[in-house]
Design a protein around this motif. Structure first.
Motif, PDB file in Angstrom:
ATOM      1  N   THR A  87       7.051  -5.326 -17.627  1.00  0.00           N
ATOM      2  CA  THR A  87       8.477  -5.561 -17.423  1.00  0.00           C
ATOM      3  C   THR A  87       8.900  -6.835 -18.153  1.00  0.00           C
ATOM      4  O   THR A  87       8.090  -7.732 -18.378  1.00  0.00           O
ATOM      5  CB  THR A  87       8.826  -5.735 -15.921  1.00  0.00           C
ATOM      6  OG1 THR A  87       8.134  -6.885 -15.413  1.00  0.00           O
ATOM      7  CG2 THR A  87       8.477  -4.506 -15.102  1.00  0.00           C
ATOM      8  N   TYR A 146       9.340  -3.816  -6.294  1.00  0.00           N
ATOM      9  CA  TYR A 146       9.939  -5.142  -6.138  1.00  0.00           C
ATOM     10  C   TYR A 146      10.126  -5.560  -4.685  1.00  0.00           C
ATOM     11  O   TYR A 146       9.946  -6.726  -4.343  1.00  0.00           O
ATOM     12  CB  TYR A 146      11.284  -5.200  -6.871  1.00  0.00           C
ATOM     13  CG  TYR A 146      11.207  -4.721  -8.288  1.00  0.00           C
ATOM     14  CD1 TYR A 146      10.492  -5.440  -9.245  1.00  0.00           C
ATOM     15  CD2 TYR A 146      11.822  -3.532  -8.672  1.00  0.00           C
ATOM     16  CE1 TYR A 146      10.409  -4.986 -10.558  1.00  0.00           C
ATOM     17  CE2 TYR A 146      11.744  -3.084  -9.984  1.00  0.00           C
ATOM     18  CZ  TYR A 146      11.038  -3.806 -10.915  1.00  0.00           C
ATOM     19  OH  TYR A 146      10.946  -3.358 -12.196  1.00  0.00           O
ATOM     20  N   GLU A 188      12.252  -2.298 -17.417  1.00  0.00           N
ATOM     21  CA  GLU A 188      10.930  -1.716 -17.220  1.00  0.00           C
ATOM     22  C   GLU A 188      10.437  -1.006 -18.478  1.00  0.00           C
ATOM     23  O   GLU A 188      11.188  -0.278 -19.124  1.00  0.00           O
ATOM     24  CB  GLU A 188      10.977  -0.737 -16.046  1.00  0.00           C
ATOM     25  CG  GLU A 188      11.414  -1.410 -14.763  1.00  0.00           C
ATOM     26  CD  GLU A 188      11.719  -0.464 -13.623  1.00  0.00           C
ATOM     27  OE1 GLU A 188      11.788  -0.949 -12.486  1.00  0.00           O
ATOM     28  OE2 GLU A 188      11.900   0.753 -13.880  1.00  0.00           O
ATOM     29  N   THR A 214       6.301  -2.684 -10.215  1.00  0.00           N
ATOM     30  CA  THR A 214       7.710  -2.309 -10.075  1.00  0.00           C
ATOM     31  C   THR A 214       8.111  -2.004  -8.625  1.00  0.00           C
ATOM     32  O   THR A 214       9.219  -1.536  -8.382  1.00  0.00           O
ATOM     33  CB  THR A 214       8.041  -1.117 -10.986  1.00  0.00           C
ATOM     34  OG1 THR A 214       7.171  -0.028 -10.663  1.00  0.00           O
ATOM     35  CG2 THR A 214       7.890  -1.500 -12.455  1.00  0.00           C
TER      36      THR A 214
END
Length: 182
Positions: free
Chosen positions: A111, A58, A105, A56
């Motif tokens: 995800t 990103y 998420e 996560t």
């Protein structure tokens, strides 16, 4: 002349010196008509919590060749919008792409994502994290339909021959997070 290419492929397309065996990388790409189905996995010596933090993060994608920029906007506690600018060279043609993903998420599980705008006709998929052998198995599955001026045979060749090195780069970057706290 605007050149379109399957943006999902370039998110992680790059080469690395690490061997696929180091991370138990498996990649399978099948094509049904214009749609490509990808199933991939790799193993990292991270806890599930460390793996989820990596998954996560990103905007760390800018450390992966081909990803020029990545901007994340939080929609709520479990949803993010990720905009990426990508550059790749297909044959002798430089390709620049923009994609916007909506990511849902699932804490410490993975995800789900779907392209809400970008260069592919469609792109959606999921990452799943599974504890395994003192580490975590990262499982990736997607369904994508490129929108490209390139012939389908060129697209298929590029996808099938570049994914292994792409996942090697992702695994290598993730393995560098071994000492990061959760």
């Amino acid at each position: 002349m605007k050149q379109r290419w399957c943006a999902w492929m370039v998110v992680c397309a790059c080469a690395t010196a690490m061997a696929a065996d180091d991370y138990k990388i498996k990649v399978d790409v099948t094509q049904q008509g214009n749609v490509f189905h990808t199933q991939a996995s790799f193993h990292l010596p991270l806890t599930v919590c460390q793996s989820y933090r990596y998954l996560t993060d990103y905007d760390a994608a800018t450390h992966i060749p081909g990803v020029v920029a990545s901007t994340t906007t939080r929609m709520d506690a479990r949803k993010a919008r990720v905009e990426r600018l990508l550059e790749e060279r297909i044959l002798l043609f430089p390709i620049k792409m923009r994609m916007v993903l909506e990511v849902t998420e699932l804490p410490n599980q993975g995800t789900d994502f779907v392209q809400i705008s970008g260069e592919a006709k469609s792109y959606k998929g999921a990452w799943r994290l599974e504890p395994e052998g003192g580490g975590t198995l990262f499982k990736y599955s997607t369904e994508s339909e490129p929108d490209s001026l390139f012939p389908k045979a060129v697209i298929a060749y590029f996808i099938k021959n570049r994914l292994n090195s792409s996942f090697e780069a992702l695994a290598k970057a993730g393995a560098e997070r071994l000492k990061q706290p959760c």
